[in-house]
Design an enzyme around this catalytic site. Structure first.
Site, PDB file in Angstrom:
ATOM      1  N   GLU A   1      40.485  49.399  48.160  1.00 29.37           N
ATOM      2  CA  GLU A   1      39.798  48.190  48.588  1.00 29.37           C
ATOM      3  C   GLU A   1      38.615  48.501  49.499  1.00 29.37           C
ATOM      4  OE1 GLU A   1      40.076  45.323  47.367  1.00 29.37           O
ATOM      5  OE2 GLU A   1      41.873  45.688  46.183  1.00 29.37           O
TER       6      GLU A   1
ATOM      7  N   TYR B   1      39.166  39.634  53.564  1.00 29.05           N
ATOM      8  CA  TYR B   1      39.409  39.932  52.152  1.00 29.05           C
ATOM      9  C   TYR B   1      40.270  41.181  51.994  1.00 29.05           C
ATOM     10  CZ  TYR B   1      38.995  42.146  47.709  1.00 29.05           C
ATOM     11  OH  TYR B   1      39.323  42.800  46.557  1.00 29.05           O
TER      12      TYR B   1
ATOM     13  N   ASP C   1      37.392  37.347  46.740  1.00 29.11           N
ATOM     14  CA  ASP C   1      36.203  38.185  46.723  1.00 29.11           C
ATOM     15  C   ASP C   1      35.062  37.387  46.091  1.00 29.11           C
ATOM     16  OD1 ASP C   1      36.808  38.134  44.030  1.00 29.11           O
ATOM     17  OD2 ASP C   1      36.690  40.305  43.749  1.00 29.11           O
TER      18      ASP C   1
ATOM     19  N   CYS D   1      34.026  34.292  33.681  1.00 31.95           N
ATOM     20  CA  CYS D   1      33.328  33.381  34.598  1.00 31.95           C
ATOM     21  C   CYS D   1      32.330  34.179  35.432  1.00 31.95           C
ATOM     22  CB  CYS D   1      34.337  32.663  35.495  1.00 31.95           C
ATOM     23  SG  CYS D   1      33.649  31.253  36.401  1.00 31.95           S
TER      24      CYS D   1
ATOM     25  N   CYS E   1      31.992  30.131  28.909  1.00 35.71           N
ATOM     26  CA  CYS E   1      32.856  28.970  29.108  1.00 35.71           C
ATOM     27  C   CYS E   1      33.671  28.633  27.866  1.00 35.71           C
ATOM     28  CB  CYS E   1      32.022  27.759  29.525  1.00 35.71           C
ATOM     29  SG  CYS E   1      31.136  27.986  31.096  1.00 35.71           S
TER      30      CYS E   1
ATOM     31  N   CYS F   1      37.002  30.515  27.974  1.00 31.82           N
ATOM     32  CA  CYS F   1      37.657  30.569  29.284  1.00 31.82           C
ATOM     33  C   CYS F   1      38.994  29.835  29.243  1.00 31.82           C
ATOM     34  CB  CYS F   1      36.757  29.947  30.346  1.00 31.82           C
ATOM     35  SG  CYS F   1      37.507  29.947  32.001  1.00 31.82           S
TER      36      CYS F   1
ATOM     37  N   CYS G   1      38.206  22.938  34.790  1.00 31.55           N
ATOM     38  CA  CYS G   1      36.996  23.357  35.496  1.00 31.55           C
ATOM     39  C   CYS G   1      36.064  22.162  35.663  1.00 31.55           C
ATOM     40  CB  CYS G   1      36.293  24.464  34.722  1.00 31.55           C
ATOM     41  SG  CYS G   1      34.747  25.015  35.480  1.00 31.55           S
TER      42      CYS G   1
END
Length: 298
Positions: free
Chosen positions: A32, A115, A133, A181, A188, A191, A197
């Site tokens: 990370e 985060y 994130d 995305c 889209c 998705c 959405c």
């Protein structure tokens, strides 16, 4: 329904990344820190090499900073390497060599922000928390149909995590943002989250193109970085890249940074690197690192 649909999609679309093959808290933390502001493809070989060389906090803390910085060379943002080295010493001294699971303990580590702390909680310990994130922040804003404050984004992310499935859910969210995305030209039409959405209106086959993107300047969505070419970051990186092979005469620092015509700027950057503990100077030579071993926590 939302969680089941996304988890089902993720089961066949999950990216095979080396840090996803471990639940070791130290290696998760290393990954990370490396992934902060750095692309996945660049991180993979560094993560594997670092994990082989320093598989525990104790081993990293016992290393020379110069060695850690040299291993980090090419990954960028060397402060992260220094902070990880210092973090290793704190974990070794204050936490008996075990990465803490408590949020406040994680946030107290050098270079660990909200985060990274929550990523370690979710990916190493399976704690039910949302990991926000850039990709996830973008998804949340589009799902909500509006810009979100950092606090709102975290609350929404936390509420979405299915109980006991924090690891799988947060990885799915990141993969959705990386593969579908996306910031530009999101797909889209394929998705799994299209029905709920707000940006697409919850209608299958609807087009989001041309509509104002609610993710712009929303929480968790980073702004464009300043150009790297000609920047202080580039000059600093050149100097650090010249040092792993041994000391460099101080008089050659400007040359190493390609700043022969700007000695004042070169001197400023050298002083900054010394102040940050990334290099040392005896007046005549510059060396990588600030000392032979990591200062122990007080």
């Amino acid at each position: 329904m939302r969680q089941r649909a996304l988890l089902a999609w993720a089961a066949s679309h999950r990216r095979d990344l080396p840090w996803r093959r471990t639940r070791d808290p130290w290696l998760v933390l290393v990954s990370e820190v490396m992934l902060q502001q750095t692309q996945v493809d660049r991180v993979q070989p560094y993560f594997e090499a670092f994990g082989e060389r320093w598989p525990t906090p104790q081993q990293c803390a016992a290393a020379e900073l110069a060695d850690v910085l040299a291993a980090w060379q090419g990954l960028g943002y060397p402060r992260r390497a220094r902070n990880l080295w210092r973090t290793a010493a704190i974990i070794a001294d204050l936490h008996d060599g075990h990465v803490p699971a408590d949020l406040n303990d994680l946030l107290a580590l050098p270079g660990v922000g909200p985060y990274t702390a929550r990523a370690v909680q979710a990916f190493a310990f399976g704690i039910d928390t949302g990991v926000v994130d850039t990709n996830v922040g973008r998804i949340l804003a589009r799902w909500q149909g509006r810009r979100l404050s950092p606090r709102e984004a975290q609350r929404v992310a936390d509420d979405l995590v299915p109980a006991g499935e924090s690891w799988a859910w947060n990885q799915a969210m990141m993969d959705l943002g990386a593969q579908v995305c996306t910031k530009r030209d999101p797909s889209c039409d394929r998705c799994p989250a299209q029905l709920w959405c707000a940006w697409t209106g919850g209608v299958l086959g609807s087009e989001s193109s041309g509509r104002p993107d609610p993710a712009d300047r929303s929480a968790g969505v980073s702004s464009r970085q300043a150009p790297f070419e000609g920047s202080d970051r580039q000059a600093r990186g050149r100097l650090l890249a010249a040092l792993p092979g041994g000391p460099l005469p101080t008089e050659r620092a400007a040359e190493a940074m390609w700043l022969e015509r700007d000695e004042a700027r070169a001197q400023r950057l050298v002083e900054e690197l010394i102040d940050e503990g990334l290099i040392t100077s005896d007046g005549n030579q510059l060396r990588l690192g600030s000392g032979r071993t990591c200062p122990r926590s007080s």
